[in-house]
Design an enzyme around this catalytic site. Structure first.
Site, PDB file in Angstrom:
ATOM      1  N   GLY A 181      47.335  69.690  16.442  1.00 39.41           N
ATOM      2  CA  GLY A 181      47.113  68.336  15.962  1.00 39.41           C
ATOM      3  C   GLY A 181      45.651  67.939  15.931  1.00 39.41           C
ATOM      4  N   SER A 182      45.124  67.528  14.791  1.00 37.57           N
ATOM      5  CA  SER A 182      43.693  67.315  14.689  1.00 37.57           C
ATOM      6  C   SER A 182      43.319  66.762  13.322  1.00 37.57           C
ATOM      7  CB  SER A 182      42.970  68.635  14.940  1.00 37.57           C
ATOM      8  OG  SER A 182      43.669  69.706  14.334  1.00 37.57           O
ATOM      9  N   ARG A 183      41.999  66.820  12.998  1.00 38.96           N
ATOM     10  CA  ARG A 183      41.513  66.255  11.745  1.00 38.96           C
ATOM     11  C   ARG A 183      40.296  67.030  11.261  1.00 38.96           C
ATOM     12  NH1 ARG A 183      39.580  60.179  12.053  1.00 38.96           N
ATOM     13  NH2 ARG A 183      37.519  60.656  11.204  1.00 38.96           N
TER      14      ARG A 183
END
Length: 215
Positions: A181-183
């Site tokens: 989960g990240s960007r």
């Protein structure tokens, strides 16, 4: 024509091995509940660390998405490496997206900046300045500089960088990943405009996210 395939990124091997080993151990002990839980973890690990091949566009004057996910923001903000005001395309990855990151354009890695930090939800604005992150500056064949930043999220605890300064990579080539989960933020150089809108879903190395005004 080369057939499509889906492999597992090397960073996933330890997690897959450990969850598989636990599944086998609980199965041999006759613990049905824990066996099922571990099987679910094996499935999750295989799904998270999958690394499918992508069809990379070859037309000139475009940039592809560096990450799988959803466009959550398009706005002008300060480039963390060049300190210039640039248009930024923010791509949020949830835990079910492919987390292998790919080059948006062909070019040379001219700078890498890593910052240790916190782990706020990656969709929040302060994640860009407060979270653990790794920024890359790329110089393309026309001398334009691009910046893209891997940002760790609420659950993510490790940014993987597979490249070094002066490495030359092609559009769509893998350069790293972020676990769980990240960007990824992509800062566009002058002369390029986004071809996506907030809410659009994109695929790393395949979805066109920006186009040159001169093409």
């Amino acid at each position: 024509m080369k057939p499509a395939s889906c492999s597992i990124t090397p960073e996933g091997y330890p997690c897959i091995f450990l969850t598989s080993l636990c599944t086998l151990a609980f199965a041999m002990l006759g613990c049905a509940v824990m066996t099922v839980i571990c099987l679910i973890l094996v499935w999750f690990s295989l799904n998270f660390f999958r690394d499918p091949e992508r069809v990379v566009p070859t037309e000139p004057g475009i940039a592809v998405s560096p990450a799988d996910g959803r466009i959550v923001k398009i706005e002008r903000r300060t480039d963390p490496i060049s300190s210039e005001q640039r248009l930024c395309v923010c791509i949020f990855m949830n835990v079910f997206n492919v987390h292998v990151n790919r080059m948006p354009v062909t070019g040379r890695i001219s700078a890498i900046q890593y910052h240790a930090g916190k782990f706020f939800n990656a969709s929040l604005d302060k994640a860009s300045t407060d979270n653990e992150r790794c920024g890359y500056q790329v110089t393309d064949a026309d001398g334009r500089t691009w910046t893209f930043v891997q940002i760790a999220g609420l659950v993510a605890r490790r940014i993987v960088c597979r490249v070094d300064v002066d490495d030359e990579l092609a559009r769509g080539q893998r350069f790293g990943m972020i676990r769980f989960g990240s960007r990824v933020d992509l800062y566009l150089p002058d002369g390029y405009i986004p071809t996506v809108s907030v809410g659009d879903k994109v695929l790393a190395g395949q979805s066109v996210v920006a186009r040159s005004l001169t093409e």
